[in-house]
Design an enzyme around this catalytic site. Structure first.
Site, PDB file in Angstrom:
ATOM      1  N   ASN A   4       0.890  -1.148   0.000  1.00 53.56           N
ATOM      2  CA  ASN A   4       0.000   0.000   0.000  1.00 53.56           C
ATOM      3  C   ASN A   4       0.932   1.202   0.000  1.00 53.56           C
ATOM      4  O   ASN A   4       1.757   1.337   0.908  1.00 53.56           O
ATOM      5  CB  ASN A   4      -0.833  -0.091   1.287  1.00 53.56           C
ATOM      6  CG  ASN A   4      -1.382   1.235   1.771  1.00 53.56           C
ATOM      7  OD1 ASN A   4      -1.614   2.140   0.972  1.00 53.56           O
ATOM      8  ND2 ASN A   4      -1.594   1.331   3.078  1.00 53.56           N
ATOM      9  N   LYS A  44       0.100   4.236   0.399  1.00 52.38           N
ATOM     10  CA  LYS A  44      -0.454   5.310   1.258  1.00 52.38           C
ATOM     11  C   LYS A  44      -0.560   6.630   0.484  1.00 52.38           C
ATOM     12  O   LYS A  44      -0.850   6.617  -0.703  1.00 52.38           O
ATOM     13  CB  LYS A  44       0.390   5.459   2.526  1.00 52.38           C
ATOM     14  CG  LYS A  44       0.568   4.126   3.239  1.00 52.38           C
ATOM     15  CD  LYS A  44       1.130   4.230   4.627  1.00 52.38           C
ATOM     16  CE  LYS A  44       1.309   2.811   5.164  1.00 52.38           C
ATOM     17  NZ  LYS A  44       1.634   2.758   6.590  1.00 52.38           N
ATOM     18  N   HIS A  64      -7.939  -0.208   6.628  1.00 55.43           N
ATOM     19  CA  HIS A  64      -6.529  -0.040   7.006  1.00 55.43           C
ATOM     20  C   HIS A  64      -6.470   0.748   8.325  1.00 55.43           C
ATOM     21  O   HIS A  64      -7.292   1.627   8.579  1.00 55.43           O
ATOM     22  CB  HIS A  64      -5.761   0.690   5.907  1.00 55.43           C
ATOM     23  CG  HIS A  64      -4.294   0.799   6.207  1.00 55.43           C
ATOM     24  ND1 HIS A  64      -3.773   1.835   6.940  1.00 55.43           N
ATOM     25  CD2 HIS A  64      -3.264  -0.023   5.914  1.00 55.43           C
ATOM     26  CE1 HIS A  64      -2.463   1.644   7.080  1.00 55.43           C
ATOM     27  NE2 HIS A  64      -2.130   0.518   6.468  1.00 55.43           N
ATOM     28  N   GLU A  73      -2.720  -6.449  10.784  1.00 56.82           N
ATOM     29  CA  GLU A  73      -1.726  -5.379  10.907  1.00 56.82           C
ATOM     30  C   GLU A  73      -1.892  -4.711  12.265  1.00 56.82           C
ATOM     31  O   GLU A  73      -2.721  -3.802  12.420  1.00 56.82           O
ATOM     32  CB  GLU A  73      -1.940  -4.335   9.806  1.00 56.82           C
ATOM     33  CG  GLU A  73      -1.768  -4.886   8.409  1.00 56.82           C
ATOM     34  CD  GLU A  73      -1.408  -3.782   7.441  1.00 56.82           C
ATOM     35  OE1 GLU A  73      -0.260  -3.761   6.988  1.00 56.82           O
ATOM     36  OE2 GLU A  73      -2.260  -2.934   7.169  1.00 56.82           O
ATOM     37  N   GLY A 118       4.286   1.607  10.403  1.00 57.63           N
ATOM     38  CA  GLY A 118       4.846   2.924  10.141  1.00 57.63           C
ATOM     39  C   GLY A 118       6.181   3.192  10.808  1.00 57.63           C
ATOM     40  O   GLY A 118       6.752   2.315  11.448  1.00 57.63           O
ATOM     41  N   SER A 125       5.690  -3.019   9.561  1.00 58.89           N
ATOM     42  CA  SER A 125       7.158  -2.968   9.603  1.00 58.89           C
ATOM     43  C   SER A 125       7.827  -4.241   9.094  1.00 58.89           C
ATOM     44  O   SER A 125       8.856  -4.668   9.632  1.00 58.89           O
ATOM     45  CB  SER A 125       7.660  -2.632  11.018  1.00 58.89           C
ATOM     46  OG  SER A 125       7.280  -1.320  11.368  1.00 58.89           O
ATOM     47  N   GLY A 157       4.633  -1.921   3.745  1.00 56.90           N
ATOM     48  CA  GLY A 157       4.626  -0.495   3.442  1.00 56.90           C
ATOM     49  C   GLY A 157       6.004  -0.053   2.983  1.00 56.90           C
ATOM     50  O   GLY A 157       6.481  -0.444   1.910  1.00 56.90           O
TER      51      GLY A 157
HETATM   52  P1  PGA Z   1       4.822  -0.382   7.115  1.00 61.00           P
HETATM   53  O1  PGA Z   1       3.307  -0.196   6.674  1.00 61.00           O
HETATM   54  O2  PGA Z   1       5.323  -1.638   6.484  1.00 61.00           O
HETATM   55  O3  PGA Z   1       5.506   0.844   6.594  1.00 61.00           O
HETATM   56  O4  PGA Z   1       4.825  -0.480   8.617  1.00 61.00           O
HETATM   57  C1  PGA Z   1       2.431  -1.278   6.723  1.00 61.00           C
HETATM   58  C2  PGA Z   1       1.035  -0.840   6.372  1.00 61.00           C
HETATM   59  O5  PGA Z   1       0.594   0.228   6.773  1.00 61.00           O
HETATM   60  O6  PGA Z   1       0.322  -1.589   5.674  1.00 61.00           O
END
Ligand code: PGA
Length: 257
Positions: free
Chosen positions: A10, A12, A98, A170, A176, A217, A238
């Site tokens: 994703n 974002k 999400h 998640e 994030g 992450s 992400g």
């Molecule tokens: P991240 O995001 O891998 O940057 O933690 C995951 C997500 O929000 O789907």
């Protein structure tokens, strides 16, 4: 290696049309030799880039998803995007619930449920995201929260609609820049709870078929160990996937290529 493994990202509120076009082209090019019998690959870019991403995608290689969707075909819903509009531009998948939609934009389980039903009824692959907050984890109620999100989010979904349902676990605290990835043991434990809930809901045969992806992450260090857990069917990534070469490297690490 297990059955087919799922890899998605994703993007974002990052990547302009130009960035998304470059990313999709590069990702397809880098991964084109990997058999799609072994993987399903998807990208969920921002709304303004969807038309370009759909036009660029090679359907044999990549699915393109929307980050959100309104639950009516049309009406007085300023700012929402209807399933018909997303079908019109060839979108394959809809992500629902999400963490940032739930916790930054304030969406509720009831709203996620309407979106899930609408997306499945419009024949989209539907990726319902669930996950507990750090506080809920501290209270020891993660499993209860996950069950509630699933039971409310999937309310009214029947066995006949399941073909295109996927789930992503998640944990909010794992997502994030400030997130700490879940350990593989913790992720596995929650994936088992999700599987049990799906089986309770839809029976063993149907409940066992629904892919359950882990996100939060995921990076080059933890992708392989997470992917080896019995109940993790895919990785939803992400930041570590936003460079096509890094995403490709993660996929190859997991597949042992
Ligand atoms: P991240 O995001 O891998 O940057 O933690 C995951 C997500 O929000 O789907």
């Amino acid at each position: 290696m297990k059955k087919k493994f799922y890899f998605g990202t994703n993007t974002k509120m990052y990547k302009t049309i130009k960035d998304t076009r470059a990313f999709v082209s590069e990702l397809q090019e880098l991964t084109k030799d990997i058999s799609r019998d072994d993987i399903t690959l998807f990208v969920i870019p921002s709304y303004t880039t969807l038309k370009d991403a759909n036009e660029l995608k090679n359907e044999d290689l990549l699915m393109i998803g929307a980050q959100n969707m309104g639950w009516e075909e049309q009406g007085q819903f300023t700012g929402e995007i209807s399933p018909l509009m997303l079908q019109e531009i060839g979108t394959d998948l809809i992500m629902v619930g999400h963490s940032e939609r739930r916790h930054v934009l304030g969406e509720t389980d009831e709203q996620e449920n309407k979106k899930v039903i609408c997306a499945l009824n419009h024949n989209f692959t539907t990726l319902l995201c669930v996950g507990e907050t750090e506080e809920q984890k501290e209270y020891g109620i993660s499993e209860e929260i996950i069950r509630i999100q699933l039971k409310k989010g999937l309310y009214g979904v029947t066995k006949e609609m399941l073909d295109k349902l996927w789930i992503a676990y998640e944990p909010v605290w794992a997502i994030g820049v400030n997130g700490k990835p879940a350990t593989k043991e913790y992720a596995e434990q929650i994936h088992i709870v999700i599987r049990e809930t799906l089986v309770e809901f839809f029976g063993e045969e149907a409940g066992e078929q629904i892919p359950i992806l882990y996100g939060g992450s995921v990076n080059r260090e933890n992708a392989v160990p997470l992917s080896r857990m019995e109940h993790i069917d895919g990785l939803f990534i992400g930041r570590s996937a936003w460079q096509a070469d890094n995403f490709n490297a993660i996929i190859r690490d997991v597949l042992g290529l």
